[in-house]
Design a protein around this motif. Structure first.
Motif, short mmCIF file in Angstrom:
data_model
loop_
_atom_site.label_atom_id
_atom_site.label_comp_id
_atom_site.label_asym_id
_atom_site.label_seq_id
_atom_site.Cartn_x
_atom_site.Cartn_y
_atom_site.Cartn_z
N LEU A 30 0.84 -1.20 0.00
CA LEU A 30 0.00 0.00 0.00
C LEU A 30 0.87 1.25 0.00
N LYS A 31 1.89 1.27 0.83
CA LYS A 31 2.79 2.43 0.90
C LYS A 31 3.43 2.71 -0.45
N ASP A 32 3.89 1.65 -1.11
CA ASP A 32 4.51 1.83 -2.42
C ASP A 32 3.50 2.35 -3.44
N ASP A 33 2.26 1.90 -3.34
CA ASP A 33 1.22 2.30 -4.28
C ASP A 33 0.84 3.78 -4.12
N VAL A 34 0.79 4.28 -2.90
CA VAL A 34 0.33 5.65 -2.66
C VAL A 34 1.49 6.64 -2.42
N ALA A 35 2.71 6.16 -2.44
CA ALA A 35 3.87 6.98 -2.05
C ALA A 35 3.97 8.30 -2.79
N GLU A 36 3.87 8.29 -4.09
CA GLU A 36 4.04 9.53 -4.86
C GLU A 36 3.00 10.58 -4.47
N ARG A 37 1.75 10.17 -4.40
CA ARG A 37 0.68 11.11 -4.04
C ARG A 37 0.77 11.54 -2.58
N LEU A 38 1.09 10.61 -1.70
CA LEU A 38 1.21 10.93 -0.27
C LEU A 38 2.38 11.88 -0.02
N ASN A 39 3.49 11.65 -0.68
CA ASN A 39 4.65 12.55 -0.55
C ASN A 39 4.31 13.95 -1.05
N LYS A 40 3.56 14.03 -2.14
CA LYS A 40 3.16 15.33 -2.68
C LYS A 40 2.27 16.09 -1.69
N THR A 41 1.32 15.40 -1.10
CA THR A 41 0.43 16.03 -0.12
C THR A 41 1.20 16.47 1.11
N ALA A 42 2.09 15.64 1.61
CA ALA A 42 2.88 15.99 2.80
C ALA A 42 3.77 17.20 2.52
N LYS A 43 4.29 17.30 1.31
CA LYS A 43 5.11 18.46 0.93
C LYS A 43 4.26 19.72 0.89
N GLU A 44 3.08 19.63 0.29
CA GLU A 44 2.19 20.79 0.18
C GLU A 44 1.67 21.26 1.54
N LEU A 45 1.27 20.32 2.39
CA LEU A 45 0.66 20.68 3.66
C LEU A 45 1.67 21.03 4.75
N TYR A 46 2.76 20.28 4.81
CA TYR A 46 3.66 20.40 5.95
C TYR A 46 5.11 20.71 5.59
N GLY A 47 5.41 20.73 4.29
CA GLY A 47 6.79 20.98 3.87
C GLY A 47 7.71 19.80 4.12
N ILE A 48 7.14 18.61 4.26
CA ILE A 48 7.93 17.40 4.53
C ILE A 48 8.30 16.73 3.21
N GLU A 49 9.59 16.55 3.00
CA GLU A 49 10.09 15.84 1.81
C GLU A 49 10.07 14.33 2.09
N ASN A 50 9.68 13.54 1.12
CA ASN A 50 9.74 12.08 1.22
C ASN A 50 9.10 11.55 2.50
N PHE A 51 7.90 11.98 2.78
CA PHE A 51 7.19 11.57 3.98
C PHE A 51 7.11 10.05 4.13
N THR A 52 6.91 9.34 3.04
CA THR A 52 6.75 7.89 3.15
C THR A 52 8.02 7.21 3.63
N ASP A 53 9.17 7.87 3.54
CA ASP A 53 10.39 7.31 4.12
C ASP A 53 10.31 7.29 5.65
N MET A 54 9.41 8.08 6.22
CA MET A 54 9.21 8.12 7.68
C MET A 54 8.13 7.15 8.14
N VAL A 55 7.40 6.57 7.20
CA VAL A 55 6.31 5.66 7.51
C VAL A 55 6.85 4.22 7.48
N ALA A 56 6.70 3.52 8.58
CA ALA A 56 7.19 2.15 8.67
C ALA A 56 6.26 1.18 7.94
#
Length: 85
Positions: A30-56
């Motif tokens: 699931l993480k691999d499937d949504v990673a691109e979109r989730l990273n984009k949202t995290a960058k837009e909302l919180y300024g976090i780069e590569n958020f999925t790298d922080m998700v176990a």
């Protein structure tokens, strides 16, 4: 919580609980499937780069104590949030 895969990366996903910053673990597939979109949202909302790298996922741990140590090592934003009651 039931939801569609695409909704996970929505700016409205679990907004009442603090948003996607609350995501700390998900299955690798699931993480691999949504990673691109989730990273984009995290960058837009919180300024976090590569958020999925922080998700176990199961390749990291399935143990809660190990998860907390891993989140601390990664500097996951959930550690600075108020606990859910």
């Amino acid at each position: 919580m039931g939801h569609g895969r695409h909704f996970i990366s929505s700016k409205k996903f679990i907004a009442a609980e603090g948003g996607i910053e609350r995501i700390v673990w998900m299955p690798k597939e699931l993480k691999d499937d949504v990673a691109e979109r989730l990273n984009k949202t995290a960058k837009e909302l919180y300024g976090i780069e590569n958020f999925t790298d922080m998700v176990a996922d199961e390749t990291v741990t399935t143990d809660c104590e190990e998860l907390l140590n891993w989140l601390t090592e990664k500097g996951h934003p959930v550690l600075g949030m108020e606990p859910l009651m």
